[in-house]
Design a protein around this motif. Structure first.
Motif, PDB file in Angstrom:
ATOM      1  N   LEU A  63     -44.303 -11.541  51.353  1.00  0.00           N
ATOM      2  CA  LEU A  63     -42.888 -11.786  51.121  1.00  0.00           C
ATOM      3  C   LEU A  63     -42.110 -10.527  51.472  1.00  0.00           C
ATOM      4  O   LEU A  63     -42.473  -9.429  51.047  1.00  0.00           O
ATOM      5  CB  LEU A  63     -42.648 -12.180  49.662  1.00  0.00           C
ATOM      6  N   CYS A  64     -41.066 -10.688  52.266  1.00  0.00           N
ATOM      7  CA  CYS A  64     -40.318  -9.538  52.767  1.00  0.00           C
ATOM      8  C   CYS A  64     -39.756  -8.718  51.615  1.00  0.00           C
ATOM      9  O   CYS A  64     -38.935  -9.208  50.826  1.00  0.00           O
ATOM     10  CB  CYS A  64     -39.193 -10.010  53.676  1.00  0.00           C
ATOM     11  N   VAL A  65     -40.178  -7.465  51.524  1.00  0.00           N
ATOM     12  CA  VAL A  65     -39.751  -6.613  50.419  1.00  0.00           C
ATOM     13  C   VAL A  65     -38.278  -6.227  50.572  1.00  0.00           C
ATOM     14  O   VAL A  65     -37.588  -6.008  49.578  1.00  0.00           O
ATOM     15  CB  VAL A  65     -40.649  -5.363  50.328  1.00  0.00           C
ATOM     16  N   ALA A  66     -37.777  -6.155  51.791  1.00  0.00           N
ATOM     17  CA  ALA A  66     -36.354  -5.852  51.979  1.00  0.00           C
ATOM     18  C   ALA A  66     -35.490  -6.926  51.321  1.00  0.00           C
ATOM     19  O   ALA A  66     -34.478  -6.614  50.676  1.00  0.00           O
ATOM     20  CB  ALA A  66     -36.032  -5.740  53.467  1.00  0.00           C
ATOM     21  N   HIS A  67     -35.868  -8.180  51.468  1.00  0.00           N
ATOM     22  CA  HIS A  67     -35.135  -9.265  50.818  1.00  0.00           C
ATOM     23  C   HIS A  67     -35.281  -9.178  49.297  1.00  0.00           C
ATOM     24  O   HIS A  67     -34.307  -9.401  48.560  1.00  0.00           O
ATOM     25  CB  HIS A  67     -35.646 -10.621  51.305  1.00  0.00           C
ATOM     26  N   LEU A  68     -36.476  -8.850  48.821  1.00  0.00           N
ATOM     27  CA  LEU A  68     -36.691  -8.715  47.380  1.00  0.00           C
ATOM     28  C   LEU A  68     -35.835  -7.589  46.804  1.00  0.00           C
ATOM     29  O   LEU A  68     -35.244  -7.732  45.726  1.00  0.00           O
ATOM     30  CB  LEU A  68     -38.170  -8.448  47.088  1.00  0.00           C
ATOM     31  N   LEU A  69     -35.752  -6.474  47.517  1.00  0.00           N
ATOM     32  CA  LEU A  69     -34.942  -5.345  47.050  1.00  0.00           C
ATOM     33  C   LEU A  69     -33.465  -5.726  46.968  1.00  0.00           C
ATOM     34  O   LEU A  69     -32.763  -5.323  46.035  1.00  0.00           O
ATOM     35  CB  LEU A  69     -35.137  -4.142  47.966  1.00  0.00           C
ATOM     36  N   ARG A  70     -32.998  -6.501  47.943  1.00  0.00           N
ATOM     37  CA  ARG A  70     -31.601  -6.940  47.900  1.00  0.00           C
ATOM     38  C   ARG A  70     -31.361  -7.888  46.723  1.00  0.00           C
ATOM     39  O   ARG A  70     -30.325  -7.813  46.047  1.00  0.00           O
ATOM     40  CB  ARG A  70     -31.218  -7.623  49.219  1.00  0.00           C
ATOM     41  N   ASP A  71     -32.308  -8.773  46.463  1.00  0.00           N
ATOM     42  CA  ASP A  71     -32.167  -9.679  45.326  1.00  0.00           C
ATOM     43  C   ASP A  71     -32.188  -8.899  44.007  1.00  0.00           C
ATOM     44  O   ASP A  71     -31.460  -9.234  43.062  1.00  0.00           O
ATOM     45  CB  ASP A  71     -33.297 -10.711  45.330  1.00  0.00           C
ATOM     46  N   LEU A  72     -33.010  -7.874  43.945  1.00  0.00           N
ATOM     47  CA  LEU A  72     -33.062  -7.041  42.744  1.00  0.00           C
ATOM     48  C   LEU A  72     -31.766  -6.256  42.566  1.00  0.00           C
ATOM     49  O   LEU A  72     -31.356  -5.970  41.429  1.00  0.00           O
ATOM     50  CB  LEU A  72     -34.262  -6.096  42.808  1.00  0.00           C
ATOM     51  N   GLU A  73     -31.120  -5.899  43.684  1.00  0.00           N
ATOM     52  CA  GLU A  73     -29.829  -5.213  43.591  1.00  0.00           C
ATOM     53  C   GLU A  73     -28.784  -6.137  42.965  1.00  0.00           C
ATOM     54  O   GLU A  73     -27.946  -5.683  42.168  1.00  0.00           O
ATOM     55  CB  GLU A  73     -29.378  -4.762  44.987  1.00  0.00           C
ATOM     56  N   ASP A  74     -28.842  -7.415  43.300  1.00  0.00           N
ATOM     57  CA  ASP A  74     -27.945  -8.390  42.672  1.00  0.00           C
ATOM     58  C   ASP A  74     -28.199  -8.454  41.163  1.00  0.00           C
ATOM     59  O   ASP A  74     -27.251  -8.553  40.366  1.00  0.00           O
ATOM     60  CB  ASP A  74     -28.156  -9.777  43.269  1.00  0.00           C
ATOM     61  N   CYS A  75     -29.483  -8.382  40.789  1.00  0.00           N
ATOM     62  CA  CYS A  75     -29.826  -8.391  39.360  1.00  0.00           C
ATOM     63  C   CYS A  75     -29.294  -7.142  38.659  1.00  0.00           C
ATOM     64  O   CYS A  75     -28.794  -7.215  37.531  1.00  0.00           O
ATOM     65  CB  CYS A  75     -31.342  -8.489  39.186  1.00  0.00           C
ATOM     66  N   ALA A  76     -29.396  -6.000  39.323  1.00  0.00           N
ATOM     67  CA  ALA A  76     -28.900  -4.754  38.737  1.00  0.00           C
ATOM     68  C   ALA A  76     -27.397  -4.822  38.504  1.00  0.00           C
ATOM     69  O   ALA A  76     -26.876  -4.295  37.507  1.00  0.00           O
ATOM     70  CB  ALA A  76     -29.251  -3.578  39.643  1.00  0.00           C
ATOM     71  N   GLU A  77     -26.664  -5.482  39.415  1.00  0.00           N
ATOM     72  CA  GLU A  77     -25.215  -5.623  39.250  1.00  0.00           C
ATOM     73  C   GLU A  77     -24.874  -6.650  38.173  1.00  0.00           C
ATOM     74  O   GLU A  77     -23.875  -6.511  37.455  1.00  0.00           O
ATOM     75  CB  GLU A  77     -24.591  -6.029  40.579  1.00  0.00           C
TER      76      GLU A  77
END
Length: 242
Positions: A63-77
């Motif tokens: 699973l693309c980690v770049a996409h996961l990191l972006r989704d986690l950034e949404d969670c952080a916000e």
């Protein structure tokens, strides 16, 4: 495409040595043509549901980690006081850095202690997130889960597919190569607009795939064009014979 015609998407399958474009749809039928039966290895992707269809056969996934990191950034916000989104991001970035370092040093595996440390931090962050973002009971199709809940379940239930790159250094952690290979199409679309002829588009990307593959093998692009026009198109070496 033109008015009244079905919308088409440019799909790209690539590695650091090959590029192949296909004009298709985001349907399972299109993906069955796109995911070639003879292709082996790990499929790196953005978690689009069709990649996991059993009709595409048994495959290993990253699973693309770049996409996961972006989704986690949404969670952080969404949860600014929560620690777990940043902790999981830090663990994933730490594993990517360790994998890159091991490859640069010619190692087959990353340092075991470093790997264990970051995986432990990753798992702990996922557990904390699951405890804080509770699932809402009810049917999947009718109940919308809180932001981050489905992502956390993916990180827990598909850990092997999330962290495959950390255990096999041949596997890239992201699909950035595909993003780079599709970027010229995005640039062309912004400058000239959408291509309205499906046949012309297919021809354009057959040529672009040929030139991209030639360039990845170190061939001169202008020479590859000239040779193709002269009827002796450049061909990549046979990977089986190599």
């Amino acid at each position: 495409m033109g008015a009244g015609k079905a919308k088409r998407y440019l799909l790209v399958a690539c590695s650091d040595r090959y590029t192949w474009y296909m004009l298709g749809e985001r349907t399972l039928a299109s993906f069955k043509k796109f995911i070639l039966a003879e292709v082996t290895g790990v499929v790196v992707h953005d978690r689009y549901q069709n990649y996991d269809s059993p009709e595409l056969g048994e495959r290993d996934h990253q699973l693309c980690v770049a996409h996961l990191l972006r989704d986690l950034e949404d969670c952080a916000e969404t949860y600014p006081t929560a620690v777990w989104p940043v902790q999981i991001q830090t663990a994933l970035r730490g594993l990517i850095h360790a994998a890159n370092l091991a490859r640069e040093q010619g190692e087959q595996n990353m340092d075991a202690g470093t790997q264990a440390m970051w995986i432990s931090s990753f798992r702990h962050g996922v557990r904390v997130g699951l405890s804080e973002v509770r699932r809402i009971p009810g049917p999947v199709k009718t109940v919308t889960q809180p932001i981050g809940r489905v992502l956390l379940e993916v990180l827990r239930d598909r850990e092997t597919d999330v962290l495959r790159f950390a255990r096999d250094l041949r596997v890239p952690p992201t699909n950035n190569q595909a993003e780079r290979d599709v970027r010229p199409a995005k640039t062309q679309q912004k400058i000239s607009g959408r291509l309205r002829s499906e046949v012309t588009t297919e021809h354009r990307y057959a040529i672009r795939g040929y030139l991209s593959t030639a360039a990845k093998h170190g061939a001169d692009v202008m020479t590859a064009i000239r040779d193709a026009l002269a009827g002796r198109a450049w061909m990549p070496p046979d990977p089986i014979a190599a």
